[in-house]
Scaffold this active site. Structure first.
Site, mmCIF file in Angstrom:
data_model
loop_
_atom_site.group_PDB
_atom_site.id
_atom_site.type_symbol
_atom_site.label_atom_id
_atom_site.label_comp_id
_atom_site.label_asym_id
_atom_site.label_seq_id
_atom_site.Cartn_x
_atom_site.Cartn_y
_atom_site.Cartn_z
ATOM 1 N N TYR A 33 -64.024 -55.257 109.025
ATOM 2 C CA TYR A 33 -62.841 -55.665 109.781
ATOM 3 C C TYR A 33 -61.705 -54.676 109.581
ATOM 4 O O TYR A 33 -61.730 -53.852 108.679
ATOM 5 C CB TYR A 33 -62.401 -57.078 109.380
ATOM 6 C CG TYR A 33 -61.688 -57.160 108.048
ATOM 7 C CD1 TYR A 33 -60.298 -57.290 107.996
ATOM 8 C CD2 TYR A 33 -62.392 -57.128 106.849
ATOM 9 C CE1 TYR A 33 -59.630 -57.371 106.782
ATOM 10 C CE2 TYR A 33 -61.730 -57.213 105.630
ATOM 11 C CZ TYR A 33 -60.355 -57.340 105.605
ATOM 12 O OH TYR A 33 -59.689 -57.417 104.404
ATOM 13 N N ARG A 52 -60.943 -45.559 109.956
ATOM 14 C CA ARG A 52 -61.545 -46.281 108.823
ATOM 15 C C ARG A 52 -62.623 -47.249 109.312
ATOM 16 O O ARG A 52 -63.643 -47.440 108.640
ATOM 17 C CB ARG A 52 -60.483 -47.028 108.022
ATOM 18 C CG ARG A 52 -61.056 -47.662 106.758
ATOM 19 C CD ARG A 52 -59.984 -48.241 105.875
ATOM 20 N NE ARG A 52 -59.229 -49.289 106.540
ATOM 21 C CZ ARG A 52 -58.181 -49.898 106.007
ATOM 22 N NH1 ARG A 52 -57.739 -49.543 104.806
ATOM 23 N NH2 ARG A 52 -57.523 -50.841 106.659
ATOM 24 N N ARG A 101 -82.618 -66.029 110.725
ATOM 25 C CA ARG A 101 -82.093 -65.574 109.449
ATOM 26 C C ARG A 101 -83.137 -64.737 108.719
ATOM 27 O O ARG A 101 -84.285 -65.151 108.572
ATOM 28 C CB ARG A 101 -81.682 -66.765 108.589
ATOM 29 C CG ARG A 101 -81.046 -66.379 107.258
ATOM 30 C CD ARG A 101 -80.653 -67.629 106.472
ATOM 31 N NE ARG A 101 -79.990 -67.264 105.230
ATOM 32 C CZ ARG A 101 -80.610 -66.977 104.084
ATOM 33 N NH1 ARG A 101 -81.935 -67.011 104.041
ATOM 34 N NH2 ARG A 101 -79.927 -66.680 102.999
ATOM 35 N N LYS A 151 -64.576 -51.664 104.180
ATOM 36 C CA LYS A 151 -63.726 -52.837 104.416
ATOM 37 C C LYS A 151 -64.573 -53.967 105.012
ATOM 38 O O LYS A 151 -64.538 -54.247 106.204
ATOM 39 C CB LYS A 151 -62.555 -52.474 105.332
ATOM 40 C CG LYS A 151 -61.417 -53.507 105.314
ATOM 41 C CD LYS A 151 -60.223 -52.973 106.072
ATOM 42 C CE LYS A 151 -59.091 -54.003 106.150
ATOM 43 N NZ LYS A 151 -58.492 -54.276 104.819
ATOM 44 N N GLU A 183 -57.098 -52.395 92.140
ATOM 45 C CA GLU A 183 -56.149 -52.645 93.236
ATOM 46 C C GLU A 183 -55.772 -54.110 93.241
ATOM 47 O O GLU A 183 -56.262 -54.901 92.434
ATOM 48 C CB GLU A 183 -56.774 -52.246 94.571
ATOM 49 C CG GLU A 183 -58.096 -52.917 94.870
ATOM 50 C CD GLU A 183 -58.838 -52.278 96.043
ATOM 51 O OE1 GLU A 183 -58.211 -51.557 96.826
ATOM 52 O OE2 GLU A 183 -60.047 -52.530 96.170
ATOM 53 N N LEU A 207 -60.252 -49.621 98.139
ATOM 54 C CA LEU A 207 -60.165 -49.424 99.582
ATOM 55 C C LEU A 207 -59.269 -48.224 99.885
ATOM 56 O O LEU A 207 -58.217 -48.051 99.257
ATOM 57 C CB LEU A 207 -59.579 -50.672 100.243
ATOM 58 C CG LEU A 207 -59.490 -50.625 101.765
ATOM 59 C CD1 LEU A 207 -60.885 -50.616 102.392
ATOM 60 C CD2 LEU A 207 -58.686 -51.800 102.299
#
Length: 287
Positions: A33, A52, A101, A151, A183, A207
């Site tokens: 995301y 990114r 799945r 991310k 972070e 990140l």
């Protein structure tokens, strides 16, 4: 009125938005995301977020759902449709629904990725009172997976960290691994010592923040000294000041770490100056 959101090619009211229960983002957190800030109806550092996004998709061998021009148009359409002046745009790409799945995921090109985009209106986002008071943070062990540079939507532990901070009467948590700060739960962390800005170097452990890149560039342009290396909680508690950066918090001063007040307990001059510079320059280059 409800928001208009974008789901796989369609603009629909949020109540009508649907994805398959077999989508790998839902079943496996197999998705990435980006969050882009909107100020004055314009997008902040959109190109950086798209770069990114591509990096994250490539790292996971995941197909891009659309090109950058198309994604830009979707962002602008949602800003217009939802009359967003200040706020955020959340974009999520998952590997989609390959059928049933299965731990093994399909090869690129064999399953259509899922693309979801929605807005969050946050009037007065840049004038956050918290920036004048500063944040209090606590430290917690970093128990996330090793590829924090991607991310992904695997945000359970950062969410738990936010709740640990809230329970402790703090605003956020700084995660610690092997004795050093990695972070914050949703931001990059910094300390300031003798005017020198210190923040962890880029690697798979953190990140690669878009706001981080912009703030460090602007700091160097303003003749501020930057040192990229790990630091400990103890070093942070002895620092002159501290702050975090993110797309939604911009530059947010930190005034207390694990109950230890930094300086006089108010936002320091470096963090305040960087916040002003970042907001000013971001508005000049917004699209």
């Amino acid at each position: 009125m409800s928001r208009i959101v974008y789901v796989n090619g369609d603009y629909v009211p949020e109540e009508e938005a649907k994805i398959s229960i077999f989508d790998r983002g839902f079943l496996m957190a197999d998705g990435v995301y980006e969050v882009t800030t909107v100020l004055g109806g314009r997008l902040i550092d959109f190109a950086g977020h798209m770069a990114r996004l591509k990096r994250s998709l490539d790292a996971l061998d995941m197909e891009a759902p659309a090109g950058e021009d198309e994604l830009l148009q979707i962002h602008r359409d949602l800003v217009t449709r939802n009359e967003v002046d200040d706020g955020l745009i959340y974009l999520q790409v998952t590997r989609g629904n390959p059928g049933d799945r299965d731990f093994a995921y399909p090869a690129p090109g064999t399953a259509r990725p899922t693309l979801v985009v929605f807005t969050q209106s946050k009037p007065g986002l840049a004038d956050n009172p918290a920036a004048r008071a500063g944040w209090k943070v606590i430290s917690i062990p970093d128990l996330r997976w090793g590829r924090r540079d991607i991310k992904t939507v695997q945000l359970l532990y950062p969410s738990m960290g936010k709740m640990m901070a809230k329970k402790a009467g703090a605003d956020d948590a700084w995660m610690v691994e092997d004795g050093f700060v990695t972070e914050g739960t949703s931001n990059n962390a910094y300390i300031v010592r003798d005017g020198r800005i210190i923040t962890r170097h880029l690697s798979q452990e953190i990140l690669h923040g878009i706001t981080r890149a912009a703030v460090l560039r602007l700091a160097r342009e303003a003749q501020m000294e930057v040192e990229e290396r790990p630091f400990t909680i103890e070093e942070a508690q002895a620092a002159d000041e501290a702050f975090v950066t993110s797309a939604s918090a911009f530059v947010m001063p930190v005034v207390e770490i694990d109950g230890v007040r930094l300086g006089d307990g108010t936002p320091g001059p470096v963090a305040r100056r960087l916040r002003d510079i970042y907001l000013d320059e971001s508005l000049k280059t917004a699209i």
